[in-house]
Scaffold this motif. Structure first.
Motif, PDB file in Angstrom:
ATOM      1  N   ARG A 164       0.308  -1.309   0.093  1.00 30.07           N
ATOM      2  CA  ARG A 164      -0.163  -0.272   0.080  1.00 30.07           C
ATOM      3  C   ARG A 164       0.674   1.438   0.033  1.00 30.07           C
ATOM      4  O   ARG A 164       0.538   2.038  -0.534  1.00 30.07           O
ATOM      5  CB  ARG A 164      -1.108   0.115   0.959  1.00 30.07           C
ATOM      6  CG  ARG A 164      -2.322  -0.917   1.428  1.00 30.07           C
ATOM      7  CD  ARG A 164      -3.220  -0.860   2.274  1.00 30.07           C
ATOM      8  NE  ARG A 164      -2.625  -0.843   3.541  1.00 30.07           N
ATOM      9  CZ  ARG A 164      -1.873  -1.307   4.339  1.00 30.07           C
ATOM     10  NH1 ARG A 164      -1.969  -3.224   3.630  1.00 30.07           N
ATOM     11  NH2 ARG A 164      -1.475  -1.883   5.667  1.00 30.07           N
ATOM     12  N   THR A 165       1.877   1.623   1.331  1.00 32.17           N
ATOM     13  CA  THR A 165       2.999   2.555   1.210  1.00 32.17           C
ATOM     14  C   THR A 165       3.809   1.864   1.393  1.00 32.17           C
ATOM     15  O   THR A 165       4.186   1.006   2.243  1.00 32.17           O
ATOM     16  CB  THR A 165       2.337   3.344   2.076  1.00 32.17           C
ATOM     17  OG1 THR A 165       2.425   2.661   3.560  1.00 32.17           O
ATOM     18  CG2 THR A 165       0.749   3.866   1.897  1.00 32.17           C
ATOM     19  N   ARG A 166       5.188   2.837   0.979  1.00 31.07           N
ATOM     20  CA  ARG A 166       6.372   1.971   2.020  1.00 31.07           C
ATOM     21  C   ARG A 166       6.529   2.505   3.078  1.00 31.07           C
ATOM     22  O   ARG A 166       7.243   0.704   3.833  1.00 31.07           O
ATOM     23  CB  ARG A 166       6.938   3.610   1.560  1.00 31.07           C
ATOM     24  CG  ARG A 166       7.850   3.275  -0.150  1.00 31.07           C
ATOM     25  CD  ARG A 166       9.119   4.114  -0.380  1.00 31.07           C
ATOM     26  NE  ARG A 166       8.886   4.482  -2.082  1.00 31.07           N
ATOM     27  CZ  ARG A 166       9.708   3.939  -2.687  1.00 31.07           C
ATOM     28  NH1 ARG A 166      10.903   2.951  -2.129  1.00 31.07           N
ATOM     29  NH2 ARG A 166       9.572   4.265  -3.706  1.00 31.07           N
ATOM     30  N   ALA A 181      12.477  -3.822  -8.023  1.00 29.57           N
ATOM     31  CA  ALA A 181      11.467  -2.862  -7.941  1.00 29.57           C
ATOM     32  C   ALA A 181      10.983  -2.504  -7.104  1.00 29.57           C
ATOM     33  O   ALA A 181       9.833  -3.919  -6.369  1.00 29.57           O
ATOM     34  CB  ALA A 181      11.054  -3.454  -9.050  1.00 29.57           C
ATOM     35  N   VAL A 182      10.436  -1.619  -5.984  1.00 24.96           N
ATOM     36  CA  VAL A 182       9.504  -1.676  -5.372  1.00 24.96           C
ATOM     37  C   VAL A 182       8.710  -1.084  -5.142  1.00 24.96           C
ATOM     38  O   VAL A 182       8.881   0.550  -6.352  1.00 24.96           O
ATOM     39  CB  VAL A 182      10.140  -0.930  -3.657  1.00 24.96           C
ATOM     40  CG1 VAL A 182       8.904  -0.301  -2.421  1.00 24.96           C
ATOM     41  CG2 VAL A 182      11.580  -1.607  -3.694  1.00 24.96           C
ATOM     42  N   ARG A 183       6.950  -1.035  -5.638  1.00 28.49           N
ATOM     43  CA  ARG A 183       5.756  -0.446  -5.907  1.00 28.49           C
ATOM     44  C   ARG A 183       4.781  -0.440  -5.433  1.00 28.49           C
ATOM     45  O   ARG A 183       3.784  -0.649  -5.208  1.00 28.49           O
ATOM     46  CB  ARG A 183       5.254  -1.111  -7.818  1.00 28.49           C
ATOM     47  CG  ARG A 183       6.480  -1.934  -7.836  1.00 28.49           C
ATOM     48  CD  ARG A 183       6.627  -1.151  -9.696  1.00 28.49           C
ATOM     49  NE  ARG A 183       5.169  -0.631  -9.951  1.00 28.49           N
ATOM     50  CZ  ARG A 183       4.487  -1.312 -11.078  1.00 28.49           C
ATOM     51  NH1 ARG A 183       5.379  -2.315 -11.806  1.00 28.49           N
ATOM     52  NH2 ARG A 183       3.767  -0.814 -11.677  1.00 28.49           N
ATOM     53  N   PRO A 184       5.053   0.996  -4.363  1.00 29.19           N
ATOM     54  CA  PRO A 184       3.603   0.679  -3.426  1.00 29.19           C
ATOM     55  C   PRO A 184       2.848   1.564  -4.430  1.00 29.19           C
ATOM     56  O   PRO A 184       2.520   2.276  -5.365  1.00 29.19           O
ATOM     57  CB  PRO A 184       4.347   2.093  -2.699  1.00 29.19           C
ATOM     58  CG  PRO A 184       5.409   2.662  -3.262  1.00 29.19           C
ATOM     59  CD  PRO A 184       6.287   1.583  -3.822  1.00 29.19           C
ATOM     60  N   ASP A 185       1.323   1.054  -3.688  1.00 30.34           N
ATOM     61  CA  ASP A 185       0.326   1.426  -4.679  1.00 30.34           C
ATOM     62  C   ASP A 185       0.112   3.042  -4.542  1.00 30.34           C
ATOM     63  O   ASP A 185      -0.493   4.068  -5.604  1.00 30.34           O
ATOM     64  CB  ASP A 185      -0.926   0.715  -4.240  1.00 30.34           C
ATOM     65  CG  ASP A 185      -1.246  -0.801  -4.412  1.00 30.34           C
ATOM     66  OD1 ASP A 185       0.418  -1.251  -4.888  1.00 30.34           O
ATOM     67  OD2 ASP A 185      -1.902  -1.175  -3.704  1.00 30.34           O
ATOM     68  N   ASP A 186       0.444   3.891  -3.293  1.00 26.58           N
ATOM     69  CA  ASP A 186      -0.266   5.205  -3.364  1.00 26.58           C
ATOM     70  C   ASP A 186       1.665   5.604  -4.335  1.00 26.58           C
ATOM     71  O   ASP A 186       0.755   7.346  -4.145  1.00 26.58           O
ATOM     72  CB  ASP A 186       0.147   5.570  -2.329  1.00 26.58           C
ATOM     73  CG  ASP A 186       1.893   5.581  -1.659  1.00 26.58           C
ATOM     74  OD1 ASP A 186       2.437   4.196  -2.006  1.00 26.58           O
ATOM     75  OD2 ASP A 186       2.175   5.918  -0.767  1.00 26.58           O
ATOM     76  N   GLU A 187       1.990   5.428  -5.082  1.00 24.46           N
ATOM     77  CA  GLU A 187       3.287   5.976  -6.007  1.00 24.46           C
ATOM     78  C   GLU A 187       2.622   5.495  -7.253  1.00 24.46           C
ATOM     79  O   GLU A 187       3.180   6.348  -8.527  1.00 24.46           O
ATOM     80  CB  GLU A 187       4.523   5.440  -5.576  1.00 24.46           C
ATOM     81  CG  GLU A 187       5.084   6.449  -4.189  1.00 24.46           C
ATOM     82  CD  GLU A 187       6.350   6.253  -3.562  1.00 24.46           C
ATOM     83  OE1 GLU A 187       7.232   5.747  -4.592  1.00 24.46           O
ATOM     84  OE2 GLU A 187       6.443   6.046  -2.217  1.00 24.46           O
TER      85      GLU A 187
END
Length: 307
Positions: A164-166, A181-187
């Motif tokens: 969801r978030t970092r 690859a870090v892919r938080p939803d809010d970004e």
């Protein structure tokens, strides 16, 4: 062959003698919480160790522990530490609203006793020359040891880690690499291309919420990956089931099990104290006779349980 038969006969003879009945083996490990650390918003990591410091049984990436909770419930938690560390087991648990298991785990403090069984492997990790790892939120717990093993063995690997978030994503500090690859939803929004970085012929190992795993299955045929191995947070939906009658022999109660529900779901409505844990058919906690009530269904139109 004659020798083997003779040996087998000797063992059977011994077993029949008075006082020679097999002794049940208690495989429970009585551990204590050696460390408790908050590793992300709503996530605590617990290190469990033997009170006398003795080495613990070996484990491999993908293993989990069956943890006995103070309430008597039993839940599974993936091991997420270093398999070479025989002095402690590390698990990470996200607090889930209404989740009795996670609330009890979060309430544990350093020094508290914890009884566990295992390690048990329901998510076996087989090294391949090319691998893509996909983790959703707390799904990083079984994936992280796999990533470390792949890196150590020189595998050509990639990791896509969503959340969801970092702040809600544990272990970001130990997973820094150009291959991650870090892919938080809010970004980045809800991910729709999780297999885009898969190399030709790559094996995919994934753990996360059902929508993520369903998307991976749907996208696999059009991707360059060739195999998908998953571990689920929640039980899979009942697909292709048929309705049947369920008889609880001891109480005489008869229940209807719809085509899209499990026996466990229906039994819990009248017996909320019935034991269960993984809800996926591998831990055996809910076994009644020969039936795993979390997954098994009636062979015909009627199932009788000793309840």
């Amino acid at each position: 062959m004659a020798t083997l038969a003779a040996v087998g006969g000797a063992y059977r003879s011994l077993a029949r003698r008075p006082g020679r009945a097999p002794t049940p083996v208690d495989r429970t490990l009585h551990l204590r919480v050696a460390e408790r650390v908050v590793v992300a918003d709503g996530v605590v990591a617990l290190r469990l160790a033997a009170p006398d410091g003795r080495p613990l049984p070996v484990w491999q990436p993908g293993c989990h522990l069956d943890v006995g909770l103070p309430s008597g419930r039993r839940r599974q938690y993936a091991l997420t530490g270093d398999p070479a560390d025989r002095r402690g087991y590390r698990v990470a648990v996200r607090a889930v609203p209404g989740g009795s298991g996670s609330a009890e785990m979060h309430a544990l403090a350093v020094g508290d006793a914890v009884a566990v069984r295992g390690p048990r492997n329901a998510f076996p990790f087989v090294v391949r020359p090319r691998m893509l790892f996909v983790a959703g939120g707390i799904g990083i717990t079984p994936i992280a040891p796999m990533v470390r093993a792949a890196a150590r063995l020189g595998v050509d690997w990639r990791l896509v880690y969503t959340g969801r978030t970092r702040a809600s994503m544990p272990f970001l500090d130990v997973l820094r690499s150009p291959r991650v690859a870090v892919r938080p939803d809010d970004e980045f929004g809800t991910p729709t291309d999780l297999l885009a970085t898969a190399l030709a012929g790559a094996a995919v190992y994934a753990c996360g919420p059902p929508p993520m795993l369903d998307a991976l299955r749907a996208d696999l045929p059009a991707s360059r990956a060739t195999a998908l191995h998953v571990e689920r947070f929640s039980p899979p939906p009942v697909v292709g089931g048929r309705p049947f009658r369920l008889v609880l022999a001891r109480s005489g109660v008869t229940l209807d099990v719809p085509a899209d529900r499990t026996v466990l779901d229906v039994v819990r409505e009248v017996r909320p104290d019935v034991s269960y844990s993984c809800r996926q058919g591998f831990c055996g906690t809910c076994r009644i006779g020969d039936t795993l009530i979390c997954t098994d269904r009636a062979a015909g139109d009627r199932l009788v349980l000793d309840l």
